[in-house]
Design a protein around this motif. Structure first.
Motif, PDB file in Angstrom:
ATOM      1  N   MET A  20      13.643   4.567  -7.466  1.00 50.48           N
ATOM      2  CA  MET A  20      13.773   5.372  -6.256  1.00 50.48           C
ATOM      3  C   MET A  20      12.512   5.311  -5.407  1.00 50.48           C
ATOM      4  O   MET A  20      12.584   5.332  -4.179  1.00 50.48           O
ATOM      5  CB  MET A  20      14.093   6.824  -6.628  1.00 50.48           C
ATOM      6  N   THR A  21      11.355   5.231  -6.070  1.00 51.47           N
ATOM      7  CA  THR A  21      10.107   5.077  -5.315  1.00 51.47           C
ATOM      8  C   THR A  21      10.118   3.787  -4.523  1.00 51.47           C
ATOM      9  O   THR A  21       9.740   3.748  -3.349  1.00 51.47           O
ATOM     10  CB  THR A  21       8.904   5.095  -6.269  1.00 51.47           C
ATOM     11  N   GLY A  22      10.570   2.706  -5.161  1.00 52.12           N
ATOM     12  CA  GLY A  22      10.637   1.421  -4.475  1.00 52.12           C
ATOM     13  C   GLY A  22      11.623   1.430  -3.327  1.00 52.12           C
ATOM     14  O   GLY A  22      11.325   0.924  -2.227  1.00 52.12           O
ATOM     15  N   ALA A  23      12.807   1.992  -3.539  1.00 49.96           N
ATOM     16  CA  ALA A  23      13.807   2.045  -2.468  1.00 49.96           C
ATOM     17  C   ALA A  23      13.309   2.897  -1.305  1.00 49.96           C
ATOM     18  O   ALA A  23      13.522   2.557  -0.133  1.00 49.96           O
ATOM     19  CB  ALA A  23      15.117   2.604  -3.015  1.00 49.96           C
ATOM     20  N   LEU A  24      12.625   4.004  -1.630  1.00 50.60           N
ATOM     21  CA  LEU A  24      12.066   4.864  -0.587  1.00 50.60           C
ATOM     22  C   LEU A  24      10.997   4.129   0.212  1.00 50.60           C
ATOM     23  O   LEU A  24      10.938   4.235   1.442  1.00 50.60           O
ATOM     24  CB  LEU A  24      11.494   6.134  -1.206  1.00 50.60           C
ATOM     25  N   LEU A  34       8.838  -4.738  -5.463  1.00 48.45           N
ATOM     26  CA  LEU A  34       8.975  -3.563  -6.317  1.00 48.45           C
ATOM     27  C   LEU A  34       8.619  -3.861  -7.774  1.00 48.45           C
ATOM     28  O   LEU A  34       8.469  -2.937  -8.567  1.00 48.45           O
ATOM     29  CB  LEU A  34      10.403  -3.011  -6.249  1.00 48.45           C
ATOM     30  N   SER A  35       8.493  -5.124  -8.114  1.00 45.80           N
ATOM     31  CA  SER A  35       8.128  -5.473  -9.493  1.00 45.80           C
ATOM     32  C   SER A  35       6.750  -4.940  -9.871  1.00 45.80           C
ATOM     33  O   SER A  35       6.471  -4.737 -11.059  1.00 45.80           O
ATOM     34  CB  SER A  35       8.159  -6.994  -9.685  1.00 45.80           C
ATOM     35  N   VAL A  36       5.896  -4.667  -8.874  1.00 45.09           N
ATOM     36  CA  VAL A  36       4.556  -4.176  -9.183  1.00 45.09           C
ATOM     37  C   VAL A  36       4.581  -2.756  -9.723  1.00 45.09           C
ATOM     38  O   VAL A  36       3.592  -2.288 -10.282  1.00 45.09           O
ATOM     39  CB  VAL A  36       3.629  -4.260  -7.947  1.00 45.09           C
ATOM     40  N   VAL A  37       5.720  -2.045  -9.540  1.00 39.44           N
ATOM     41  CA  VAL A  37       5.850  -0.705 -10.118  1.00 39.44           C
ATOM     42  C   VAL A  37       6.930  -0.715 -11.205  1.00 39.44           C
ATOM     43  O   VAL A  37       7.610   0.283 -11.425  1.00 39.44           O
ATOM     44  CB  VAL A  37       6.165   0.358  -9.042  1.00 39.44           C
ATOM     45  N   GLY A  50       2.493  16.735  -7.479  1.00 39.64           N
ATOM     46  CA  GLY A  50       3.643  17.311  -8.156  1.00 39.64           C
ATOM     47  C   GLY A  50       4.973  16.674  -7.854  1.00 39.64           C
ATOM     48  O   GLY A  50       6.019  17.203  -8.246  1.00 39.64           O
ATOM     49  N   LEU A  51       4.967  15.547  -7.132  1.00 38.68           N
ATOM     50  CA  LEU A  51       6.222  14.871  -6.785  1.00 38.68           C
ATOM     51  C   LEU A  51       6.262  13.522  -7.493  1.00 38.68           C
ATOM     52  O   LEU A  51       5.606  12.567  -7.083  1.00 38.68           O
ATOM     53  CB  LEU A  51       6.333  14.682  -5.273  1.00 38.68           C
ATOM     54  N   THR A  52       7.039  13.450  -8.548  1.00 38.31           N
ATOM     55  CA  THR A  52       7.163  12.220  -9.330  1.00 38.31           C
ATOM     56  C   THR A  52       8.591  11.703  -9.239  1.00 38.31           C
ATOM     57  O   THR A  52       9.541  12.415  -9.567  1.00 38.31           O
ATOM     58  CB  THR A  52       6.801  12.468 -10.804  1.00 38.31           C
ATOM     59  N   ILE A 101       0.836  -1.196   0.000  1.00 38.18           N
ATOM     60  CA  ILE A 101       0.000   0.000   0.000  1.00 38.18           C
ATOM     61  C   ILE A 101       0.873   1.249   0.000  1.00 38.18           C
ATOM     62  O   ILE A 101       0.613   2.219  -0.725  1.00 38.18           O
ATOM     63  CB  ILE A 101      -0.949  -0.004   1.212  1.00 38.18           C
ATOM     64  N   GLN A 102       1.918   1.245   0.818  1.00 38.10           N
ATOM     65  CA  GLN A 102       2.822   2.392   0.854  1.00 38.10           C
ATOM     66  C   GLN A 102       3.506   2.595  -0.494  1.00 38.10           C
ATOM     67  O   GLN A 102       3.690   3.725  -0.954  1.00 38.10           O
ATOM     68  CB  GLN A 102       3.865   2.180   1.952  1.00 38.10           C
ATOM     69  N   LEU A 103       3.871   1.495  -1.132  1.00 40.01           N
ATOM     70  CA  LEU A 103       4.516   1.582  -2.439  1.00 40.01           C
ATOM     71  C   LEU A 103       3.564   2.164  -3.474  1.00 40.01           C
ATOM     72  O   LEU A 103       3.943   3.054  -4.255  1.00 40.01           O
ATOM     73  CB  LEU A 103       4.981   0.186  -2.870  1.00 40.01           C
ATOM     74  N   PHE A 104       2.334   1.688  -3.502  1.00 38.54           N
ATOM     75  CA  PHE A 104       1.340   2.220  -4.438  1.00 38.54           C
ATOM     76  C   PHE A 104       1.070   3.698  -4.171  1.00 38.54           C
ATOM     77  O   PHE A 104       0.898   4.480  -5.104  1.00 38.54           O
ATOM     78  CB  PHE A 104       0.036   1.429  -4.334  1.00 38.54           C
ATOM     79  N   PHE A 105       1.011   4.061  -2.886  1.00 37.66           N
ATOM     80  CA  PHE A 105       0.753   5.463  -2.549  1.00 37.66           C
ATOM     81  C   PHE A 105       1.871   6.353  -3.088  1.00 37.66           C
ATOM     82  O   PHE A 105       1.608   7.390  -3.713  1.00 37.66           O
ATOM     83  CB  PHE A 105       0.636   5.614  -1.037  1.00 37.66           C
TER      84      PHE A 105
END
Length: 230
Positions: A97-101, A171-174, A90-92, A77-81
């Motif tokens: 990096m999204t996955g690592a974060l 992280l494969s889901v993103v 405005g934050l892409t 859920i956090q990853l999808f968010f």
């Protein structure tokens, strides 16, 4: 003959050799995500632990609430968010990096509890002695308390390092092409999942064994009385 491949050089080994470089690229992505996620978890976890230990409830309670929220919500859920909702503000960030974060945020809640236990294990007399010497609270924390807590928490932090590594496939889901996702794609294209998944399993085993060995080495070589932080 097993699952369509003979265990000889006529089919099996050429297939292994052909896909191994691609899987190694995926392994490198896995290692990078693990290292970056763990670094975020170490830093943010320490910040949360320090805030939760603050004498002021106005600081300690929000930190505890944030920790509970992160720990009690699924990583997915956090990853999808982070991946789908933050762009609306405005934050892409790139998928990697999204996955690592996301990994770092999730495990910061756990590492904060590890830090808390380590900090509380330092004898209270150390704080009293620092106070008697008129040391500032910040200097007491960074030069007296934290250096003595670190050797106590190395094994627990090492467990979370291995856990983060094993959670990287999420992280494969993103669309992050870590090695399990690469193995799945190879299986989809070749209709053979046994070989790539077996190789990935072996690579994960090697990585976790190396990580466990490194943690044991660090635990055995760090001075029990504390480390010097400059």
């Amino acid at each position: 003959m097993l699952f369509g491949y003979a265990w000889d050089t006529s089919g099996f080994w050429p297939f292994v050799i052909s896909i191994l470089p691609i899987l190694l690229i995926g392994m490198w992505v896995t290692i990078k995500a693990t290292v970056i996620g763990f670094a975020i978890a170490l830093v943010l976890g320490l910040v949360l632990a320090a805030l939760k230990a603050a004498p002021t409830r106005l600081i300690a309670w929000p930190a505890r609430a944030i920790t509970e929220f992160i720990r009690d919500t699924p990583l997915l859920i956090q990853l999808f968010f982070l991946f789908y909702v933050l762009p609306d503000f405005g934050l892409t960030l790139p998928a990697f990096m999204t996955g690592a974060l996301a990994l770092g945020l999730q495990y910061s809640a756990y590492t904060s509890e590890v830090y808390r236990a380590g900090l509380e294990a330092v004898p209270r007399g150390q704080r009293e002695a620092a106070r008697a010497l008129s040391m500032a609270p910040g200097r007491t924390f960074t030069h007296i308390i934290l250096p003595q807590a670190i050797p106590r928490i190395i094994p627990a932090l090492g467990n979370y390092l291995v856990s983060i590594m094993k959670d990287v496939p999420v992280l494969s889901v993103v669309t992050v092409l870590e090695m399990l996702n690469v193995a799945r794609i190879i299986g989809d294209r070749t209709f053979n999942y046994l070989v790539p998944l077996t190789i990935v399993g072996i690579l994960y085993l090697l990585l976790t064994l190396i990580a466990a060995w490194g943690i044991r080495w660090l635990d055995n070589h760090l001075p029990s009385h504390g480390v010097a932080l400059k």
